[in-house]
Write a protein that holds these residues in place. Structure first.
Motif, PDB file in Angstrom:
ATOM      1  N   PRO A  48     103.475  26.259 -12.618  1.00  0.00           N
ATOM      2  CA  PRO A  48     102.977  24.808 -12.560  1.00  0.00           C
ATOM      3  C   PRO A  48     102.806  24.640 -11.144  1.00  0.00           C
ATOM      4  CG  PRO A  48     105.489  25.106 -12.278  1.00  0.00           C
ATOM      5  CD  PRO A  48     105.250  26.730 -12.535  1.00  0.00           C
ATOM      6  N   PHE A  49     102.082  23.495 -10.925  1.00  0.00           N
ATOM      7  CA  PHE A  49     101.767  22.848  -9.451  1.00  0.00           C
ATOM      8  C   PHE A  49     103.136  22.296  -8.879  1.00  0.00           C
ATOM      9  CE2 PHE A  49      97.565  22.303 -11.506  1.00  0.00           C
ATOM     10  CZ  PHE A  49      96.919  23.138 -10.467  1.00  0.00           C
ATOM     11  N   PRO A  91      94.763  19.314  -7.558  1.00  0.00           N
ATOM     12  CA  PRO A  91      96.076  18.316  -7.171  1.00  0.00           C
ATOM     13  C   PRO A  91      96.658  18.585  -6.145  1.00  0.00           C
ATOM     14  CG  PRO A  91      96.340  19.483  -9.346  1.00  0.00           C
ATOM     15  CD  PRO A  91      95.044  19.908  -8.835  1.00  0.00           C
ATOM     16  N   VAL A  92      96.481  19.658  -5.253  1.00  0.00           N
ATOM     17  CA  VAL A  92      97.246  20.036  -4.032  1.00  0.00           C
ATOM     18  C   VAL A  92      96.271  19.124  -2.920  1.00  0.00           C
ATOM     19  CG1 VAL A  92      97.587  21.641  -2.172  1.00  0.00           C
ATOM     20  CG2 VAL A  92      98.172  22.123  -4.533  1.00  0.00           C
ATOM     21  N   GLU A  93      94.773  19.448  -3.250  1.00  0.00           N
ATOM     22  CA  GLU A  93      93.840  18.856  -2.403  1.00  0.00           C
ATOM     23  C   GLU A  93      93.963  17.021  -2.685  1.00  0.00           C
ATOM     24  OE1 GLU A  93      90.152  20.265  -2.992  1.00  0.00           O
ATOM     25  OE2 GLU A  93      90.771  22.554  -3.199  1.00  0.00           O
ATOM     26  N   PHE A  94      94.014  16.585  -3.747  1.00  0.00           N
ATOM     27  CA  PHE A  94      94.113  15.167  -4.044  1.00  0.00           C
ATOM     28  C   PHE A  94      95.294  14.824  -3.218  1.00  0.00           C
ATOM     29  CE2 PHE A  94      95.474  11.349  -6.663  1.00  0.00           C
ATOM     30  CZ  PHE A  94      94.419  10.746  -6.104  1.00  0.00           C
ATOM     31  N   GLU A  95      96.663  15.242  -3.084  1.00  0.00           N
ATOM     32  CA  GLU A  95      97.633  14.868  -2.255  1.00  0.00           C
ATOM     33  C   GLU A  95      97.233  14.652  -0.941  1.00  0.00           C
ATOM     34  OE1 GLU A  95     100.872  13.996  -3.168  1.00  0.00           O
ATOM     35  OE2 GLU A  95     100.170  13.768  -5.224  1.00  0.00           O
ATOM     36  N   VAL A  96      96.767  15.958  -0.335  1.00  0.00           N
ATOM     37  CA  VAL A  96      96.294  15.899   1.133  1.00  0.00           C
ATOM     38  C   VAL A  96      95.238  14.632   1.282  1.00  0.00           C
ATOM     39  CG1 VAL A  96      95.527  17.240   2.764  1.00  0.00           C
ATOM     40  CG2 VAL A  96      97.050  18.184   1.265  1.00  0.00           C
ATOM     41  N   ILE A 123     102.104  21.658   2.090  1.00  0.00           N
ATOM     42  CA  ILE A 123     102.710  20.753   1.048  1.00  0.00           C
ATOM     43  C   ILE A 123     103.093  21.248  -0.226  1.00  0.00           C
ATOM     44  CG2 ILE A 123     101.642  18.821   2.261  1.00  0.00           C
ATOM     45  CD1 ILE A 123     100.080  18.439  -0.309  1.00  0.00           C
ATOM     46  N   VAL A 124     102.780  22.648  -0.244  1.00  0.00           N
ATOM     47  CA  VAL A 124     102.686  23.038  -1.834  1.00  0.00           C
ATOM     48  C   VAL A 124     104.116  23.207  -2.421  1.00  0.00           C
ATOM     49  CG1 VAL A 124     100.480  24.508  -1.708  1.00  0.00           C
ATOM     50  CG2 VAL A 124     102.653  25.549  -0.994  1.00  0.00           C
ATOM     51  N   LEU A 125     105.140  23.423  -1.648  1.00  0.00           N
ATOM     52  CA  LEU A 125     106.469  23.517  -2.258  1.00  0.00           C
ATOM     53  C   LEU A 125     107.215  21.920  -1.847  1.00  0.00           C
ATOM     54  CD1 LEU A 125     107.359  27.251  -1.062  1.00  0.00           C
ATOM     55  CD2 LEU A 125     106.576  25.986  -3.164  1.00  0.00           C
ATOM     56  N   ARG A 126     106.570  21.080  -1.857  1.00  0.00           N
ATOM     57  CA  ARG A 126     107.096  19.544  -1.414  1.00  0.00           C
ATOM     58  C   ARG A 126     108.519  19.192  -2.253  1.00  0.00           C
ATOM     59  NH1 ARG A 126     103.048  15.095  -0.394  1.00  0.00           N
ATOM     60  NH2 ARG A 126     102.972  16.162   1.625  1.00  0.00           N
ATOM     61  N   TYR A 127     108.020  19.846  -3.578  1.00  0.00           N
ATOM     62  CA  TYR A 127     109.252  19.322  -4.518  1.00  0.00           C
ATOM     63  C   TYR A 127     109.972  20.439  -5.162  1.00  0.00           C
ATOM     64  CZ  TYR A 127     106.223  15.156  -4.475  1.00  0.00           C
ATOM     65  OH  TYR A 127     105.566  13.974  -4.268  1.00  0.00           O
ATOM     66  N   THR A 150     100.601  31.379  -5.629  1.00  0.00           N
ATOM     67  CA  THR A 150      99.335  32.076  -6.063  1.00  0.00           C
ATOM     68  C   THR A 150      98.431  31.869  -4.614  1.00  0.00           C
ATOM     69  OG1 THR A 150      98.568  29.633  -6.371  1.00  0.00           O
ATOM     70  CG2 THR A 150      99.328  30.994  -8.160  1.00  0.00           C
ATOM     71  N   MET A 151      98.877  31.324  -3.670  1.00  0.00           N
ATOM     72  CA  MET A 151      98.255  31.190  -2.147  1.00  0.00           C
ATOM     73  C   MET A 151      98.433  32.621  -1.354  1.00  0.00           C
ATOM     74  SD  MET A 151     100.131  28.471   0.177  1.00  0.00           S
ATOM     75  CE  MET A 151     101.847  28.563   0.458  1.00  0.00           C
TER      76      MET A 151
END
Length: 228
Positions: A48-49, A91-96, A123-127, A150-151
Protein backbone atom coordinates in the motif's frame (compact mmCIF):
# COMPACT_ATOMS: atom_id res chain seq x y z
CA UNK A 1 -19.38 -31.11 35.47
CA UNK A 2 -18.60 -28.40 32.93
CA UNK A 3 -16.80 -25.14 33.58
CA UNK A 4 -19.24 -22.26 33.56
CA UNK A 5 -18.98 -19.76 30.73
CA UNK A 6 -19.69 -16.08 31.15
CA UNK A 7 -22.75 -14.91 29.27
CA UNK A 8 -21.12 -11.57 28.53
CA UNK A 9 -17.82 -11.79 26.68
CA UNK A 10 -15.50 -8.91 25.85
CA UNK A 11 -14.35 -10.05 22.40
CA UNK A 12 -11.98 -7.11 21.98
CA UNK A 13 -10.21 -8.05 25.21
CA UNK A 14 -10.00 -11.68 24.09
CA UNK A 15 -8.45 -10.62 20.81
CA UNK A 16 -5.88 -8.46 22.58
CA UNK A 17 -4.98 -11.40 24.85
CA UNK A 18 -4.37 -13.61 21.80
CA UNK A 19 -2.24 -10.92 20.13
CA UNK A 20 -0.17 -10.52 23.29
CA UNK A 21 0.33 -14.29 23.47
CA UNK A 22 1.52 -14.36 19.86
CA UNK A 23 3.96 -11.49 20.51
CA UNK A 24 5.36 -12.81 23.79
CA UNK A 25 5.92 -16.31 22.41
CA UNK A 26 7.02 -15.26 18.89
CA UNK A 27 4.40 -17.54 17.35
CA UNK A 28 4.56 -15.98 13.88
CA UNK A 29 8.36 -15.97 13.82
CA UNK A 30 8.46 -19.64 14.89
CA UNK A 31 5.97 -20.58 12.18
CA UNK A 32 8.58 -19.40 9.69
CA UNK A 33 11.86 -20.35 11.40
CA UNK A 34 10.91 -23.92 12.26
CA UNK A 35 9.93 -24.95 8.72
CA UNK A 36 12.32 -26.23 6.08
CA UNK A 37 13.75 -24.08 3.30
CA UNK A 38 13.27 -27.09 1.03
CA UNK A 39 9.50 -26.66 1.05
CA UNK A 40 8.67 -23.02 0.45
CA UNK A 41 5.68 -21.06 -0.81
CA UNK A 42 6.21 -17.61 -2.28
CA UNK A 43 3.56 -14.98 -1.66
CA UNK A 44 3.87 -11.69 -3.55
CA UNK A 45 2.04 -8.86 -1.86
CA UNK A 46 1.18 -5.58 -3.59
CA UNK A 47 2.21 -2.94 -1.03
CA UNK A 48 0.00 0.00 0.00
CA UNK A 49 0.93 3.67 -0.18
CA UNK A 50 2.43 4.76 3.11
CA UNK A 51 1.26 8.36 2.65
CA UNK A 52 -2.30 7.55 3.72
CA UNK A 53 -4.00 5.88 6.65
CA UNK A 54 -5.35 2.33 6.32
CA UNK A 55 -9.03 2.15 5.39
CA UNK A 56 -11.77 -0.44 4.90
CA UNK A 57 -10.41 -1.58 1.54
CA UNK A 58 -6.99 -2.25 3.05
CA UNK A 59 -8.54 -4.32 5.84
CA UNK A 60 -10.36 -6.62 3.41
CA UNK A 61 -7.24 -7.11 1.29
CA UNK A 62 -5.06 -7.71 4.36
CA UNK A 63 -7.42 -10.39 5.60
CA UNK A 64 -7.13 -12.26 2.30
CA UNK A 65 -3.35 -11.76 2.28
CA UNK A 66 -3.23 -13.33 5.75
CA UNK A 67 -5.52 -16.30 5.06
CA UNK A 68 -3.61 -17.61 2.03
CA UNK A 69 -0.14 -17.83 3.70
CA UNK A 70 -1.67 -19.31 6.87
CA UNK A 71 -3.32 -22.03 4.83
CA UNK A 72 -0.06 -23.01 3.15
CA UNK A 73 1.79 -22.77 6.48
CA UNK A 74 -0.61 -25.39 7.85
CA UNK A 75 0.39 -27.57 4.88
CA UNK A 76 3.97 -27.41 6.16
CA UNK A 77 5.31 -24.84 3.71
CA UNK A 78 7.71 -22.12 4.77
CA UNK A 79 6.46 -18.65 3.88
CA UNK A 80 8.41 -15.48 4.59
CA UNK A 81 6.05 -12.51 4.59
CA UNK A 82 7.62 -9.06 4.46
CA UNK A 83 5.44 -5.97 4.59
CA UNK A 84 6.16 -3.39 1.91
CA UNK A 85 5.55 0.26 1.12
CA UNK A 86 4.70 1.71 -2.29
CA UNK A 87 6.75 4.90 -2.51
CA UNK A 88 6.08 5.78 -6.17
CA UNK A 89 3.28 7.55 -7.93
CA UNK A 90 1.16 10.64 -7.58
CA UNK A 91 -0.18 10.09 -4.02
CA UNK A 92 3.27 10.83 -2.59
CA UNK A 93 3.89 13.72 -4.96
CA UNK A 94 0.45 15.19 -4.26
CA UNK A 95 1.14 15.24 -0.51
CA UNK A 96 4.41 17.08 -1.05
CA UNK A 97 2.85 19.54 -3.48
CA UNK A 98 0.25 20.48 -0.88
CA UNK A 99 2.90 20.81 1.82
CA UNK A 100 5.18 23.02 -0.31
CA UNK A 101 2.39 24.99 -1.97
CA UNK A 102 3.33 23.86 -5.47
CA UNK A 103 0.93 23.49 -8.38
CA UNK A 104 1.98 21.24 -11.22
CA UNK A 105 5.12 20.20 -13.06
CA UNK A 106 6.25 23.76 -13.82
CA UNK A 107 6.37 24.62 -10.10
CA UNK A 108 8.16 21.35 -9.34
CA UNK A 109 10.84 22.10 -11.95
CA UNK A 110 11.27 25.61 -10.58
CA UNK A 111 11.59 24.23 -7.05
CA UNK A 112 14.10 21.61 -8.22
CA UNK A 113 13.33 18.02 -9.22
CA UNK A 114 16.12 16.67 -7.01
CA UNK A 115 14.92 18.59 -3.95
CA UNK A 116 11.34 17.54 -4.68
CA UNK A 117 12.31 13.86 -4.90
CA UNK A 118 14.17 14.05 -1.59
CA UNK A 119 11.14 15.66 0.04
CA UNK A 120 8.98 12.81 -1.31
CA UNK A 121 11.39 10.25 0.17
CA UNK A 122 11.19 11.96 3.55
CA UNK A 123 7.42 11.49 3.94
CA UNK A 124 6.77 8.01 2.55
CA UNK A 125 6.67 6.45 6.04
CA UNK A 126 4.71 9.26 7.64
CA UNK A 127 1.91 6.95 8.77
CA UNK A 128 3.95 3.78 9.35
CA UNK A 129 3.15 3.60 13.08
CA UNK A 130 -0.58 3.80 12.41
CA UNK A 131 -0.20 1.01 9.85
CA UNK A 132 1.72 -1.17 12.29
CA UNK A 133 -0.95 -0.77 14.96
CA UNK A 134 -3.77 -1.50 12.52
CA UNK A 135 -2.15 -4.55 10.90
CA UNK A 136 -1.31 -6.02 14.32
CA UNK A 137 -4.83 -5.38 15.61
CA UNK A 138 -6.19 -7.10 12.52
CA UNK A 139 -4.25 -10.20 13.55
CA UNK A 140 -2.29 -10.43 10.32
CA UNK A 141 0.98 -12.34 10.46
CA UNK A 142 3.55 -10.32 8.51
CA UNK A 143 7.05 -9.01 9.21
CA UNK A 144 6.77 -5.22 9.48
CA UNK A 145 10.24 -4.67 10.92
CA UNK A 146 12.14 -6.23 8.00
CA UNK A 147 10.01 -4.34 5.49
CA UNK A 148 10.89 -3.23 1.97
CA UNK A 149 10.30 0.02 0.12
CA UNK A 150 9.85 0.35 -3.63
CA UNK A 151 12.16 3.40 -3.62
CA UNK A 152 15.13 1.25 -2.54
CA UNK A 153 17.69 0.73 -5.29
CA UNK A 154 17.86 -3.05 -4.84
CA UNK A 155 14.07 -3.30 -5.19
CA UNK A 156 14.03 -1.22 -8.39
CA UNK A 157 16.93 -3.20 -9.80
CA UNK A 158 15.08 -6.44 -9.12
CA UNK A 159 12.05 -5.13 -11.03
CA UNK A 160 14.22 -4.20 -14.02
CA UNK A 161 15.85 -7.64 -13.83
CA UNK A 162 12.41 -9.27 -14.07
CA UNK A 163 11.48 -7.03 -17.00
CA UNK A 164 14.78 -7.80 -18.78
CA UNK A 165 14.23 -11.53 -18.24
CA UNK A 166 10.76 -11.30 -19.78
CA UNK A 167 12.18 -9.27 -22.66
CA UNK A 168 14.83 -11.92 -23.35
CA UNK A 169 12.07 -14.54 -23.48
CA UNK A 170 10.14 -12.35 -25.98
CA UNK A 171 7.21 -12.07 -23.60
CA UNK A 172 7.10 -8.27 -23.79
CA UNK A 173 5.12 -6.62 -26.58
CA UNK A 174 4.51 -3.04 -27.65
CA UNK A 175 0.93 -1.85 -27.87
CA UNK A 176 -1.24 1.22 -27.46
CA UNK A 177 -3.72 2.05 -24.76
CA UNK A 178 -5.96 5.05 -24.14
CA UNK A 179 -5.35 6.41 -20.64
CA UNK A 180 -6.39 9.46 -18.66
CA UNK A 181 -3.86 12.30 -18.77
CA UNK A 182 -3.21 15.14 -16.36
CA UNK A 183 -2.37 18.39 -18.21
CA UNK A 184 -1.34 19.95 -14.88
CA UNK A 185 1.22 17.24 -14.10
CA UNK A 186 2.01 16.24 -17.71
CA UNK A 187 1.72 12.56 -16.86
CA UNK A 188 -0.72 9.67 -17.43
CA UNK A 189 -3.07 8.81 -14.57
CA UNK A 190 -4.08 5.42 -13.21
CA UNK A 191 -7.75 4.60 -12.59
CA UNK A 192 -7.12 5.03 -8.86
CA UNK A 193 -5.64 8.50 -9.38
CA UNK A 194 -8.52 9.53 -11.65
CA UNK A 195 -11.05 8.40 -9.04
CA UNK A 196 -9.38 10.60 -6.42
CA UNK A 197 -10.85 13.62 -8.18
CA UNK A 198 -14.08 12.04 -9.42
CA UNK A 199 -17.25 14.09 -9.03
CA UNK A 200 -20.65 14.40 -10.67
CA UNK A 201 -21.01 17.51 -12.84
CA UNK A 202 -23.63 19.01 -15.13
CA UNK A 203 -22.64 18.76 -18.78
CA UNK A 204 -24.96 21.00 -20.84
CA UNK A 205 -25.12 20.11 -24.52
CA UNK A 206 -26.96 21.01 -27.70
CA UNK A 207 -28.31 18.36 -30.07
CA UNK A 208 -29.74 19.32 -33.47
CA UNK A 209 -31.65 16.98 -35.77
CA UNK A 210 -31.38 17.56 -39.53
CA UNK A 211 -33.58 15.99 -42.16
CA UNK A 212 -31.72 14.68 -45.20
CA UNK A 213 -32.73 16.10 -48.56
CA UNK A 214 -34.48 13.63 -50.89
CA UNK A 215 -34.38 11.00 -48.08
CA UNK A 216 -37.66 11.36 -46.14
CA UNK A 217 -36.79 8.72 -43.53
CA UNK A 218 -33.16 9.74 -42.99
CA UNK A 219 -31.97 12.19 -40.34
CA UNK A 220 -28.60 13.45 -39.12
CA UNK A 221 -27.76 14.44 -35.55
CA UNK A 222 -25.24 17.12 -34.62
CA UNK A 223 -24.17 17.23 -30.96
CA UNK A 224 -21.89 19.53 -29.03
CA UNK A 225 -21.19 20.55 -25.43
CA UNK A 226 -21.14 24.15 -24.31
CA UNK A 227 -17.63 25.68 -24.13
CA UNK A 228 -18.00 26.91 -20.51
Amino acid sequence: MFKSIKSKVDFAQMEEAVLNFWDENRIFEKSVEELSDQNTFFFYDGPPFATGLPHYGHLIASTIKDVVPRFHTMLGKKIERRFGWDCHGLPVEFEVEKELGLNGSADIEAYGVGKFNEKCRSIVLRYSNEWKRTIRRLGRWVDMENDYKTMEVNFMESIWWVFKTLWDKELIYVSKKVVAFSPRLSTPLSNFEVNLGYKDTQDPSVTIKFKALDEPDTYFLAWTTTPW
